[in-house]
Scaffold this motif. Sequence first.
Motif, PDB file in Angstrom:
ATOM      1  N   ILE A 133       0.876  -1.167   0.000  1.00 26.84           N
ATOM      2  CA  ILE A 133       0.000   0.000   0.000  1.00 26.84           C
ATOM      3  C   ILE A 133       0.913   1.217   0.000  1.00 26.84           C
ATOM      4  O   ILE A 133       1.705   1.405   0.922  1.00 26.84           O
ATOM      5  N   LEU A 157      -7.234   3.380  -2.962  1.00 24.31           N
ATOM      6  CA  LEU A 157      -7.995   3.153  -1.733  1.00 24.31           C
ATOM      7  C   LEU A 157      -8.609   4.440  -1.197  1.00 24.31           C
ATOM      8  O   LEU A 157      -9.719   4.430  -0.648  1.00 24.31           O
ATOM      9  N   ARG A 158      -7.881   5.541  -1.336  1.00 23.75           N
ATOM     10  CA  ARG A 158      -8.410   6.844  -0.911  1.00 23.75           C
ATOM     11  C   ARG A 158      -7.609   7.945  -1.576  1.00 23.75           C
ATOM     12  O   ARG A 158      -6.483   7.738  -2.043  1.00 23.75           O
ATOM     13  N   GLU A 174     -10.489   7.714  -5.638  1.00 20.79           N
ATOM     14  CA  GLU A 174     -10.873   6.539  -4.861  1.00 20.79           C
ATOM     15  C   GLU A 174     -11.810   5.628  -5.655  1.00 20.79           C
ATOM     16  O   GLU A 174     -12.798   6.080  -6.228  1.00 20.79           O
TER      17      GLU A 174
END
Length: 207
Positions: A133, A157-158, A174
């Motif tokens: 990540i 993811l964001r 996202e």
Amino acid sequence: MSEANLLTDDGEAESDELLESRRRLGIKLKLARQTKGLTLKELAKRSQCSESLLSKAENGRALPSLPLIHRLVRVLETNISWLFEEGEPDDSPVFRAGTRPIVTLDDRPGDWAGISFERIIPYKGGHLLQSNIHHIAIGAKSGAAISHEGEETGYILRGQIDLILDGVVYSLKEGDSFCFRSHIPHSYRNTGVEPASILWTCTPPTF
């Protein structure tokens, strides 16, 4: 772009943490080179850099650029995360939230500041996949575009980022995803108003 960030005469002003990071990187580079049975001259030729630069890096006096590190790990048949991680990977097949290793490159002046990698698959010899990540601070960017063999895929993811592939900019938010061949020069930057996170997987392992 310079192939390295060199310590200057006022190097004593740098933090102990930065100096220790350079020292650890140098030790691992030298270990990997000696394990492969290569001289400084041989490694320099195969990684397309100067012998003096490699000597400085091994002695903690220079921090190679990311493109150069990519070339070095290809020749040395190792992995970027191994160069920067402090501990040994866990043998367990399960990695609990809050316990995964995090590699940060904040000590690289100008390159990758504000970016860290949370290891979904902690590096260990034999893995065909690598997954991290990427946590990217507001305004942070991955530096010069890099290219290598392999294939990569990711999921935002964001946050919001620009993914740059061979000069073409793709704005992603996202829930968006991507996939590309790793030989295409690639980089990214956080263009949003909050930190961004990308689940990023590639094969073969490079980070």
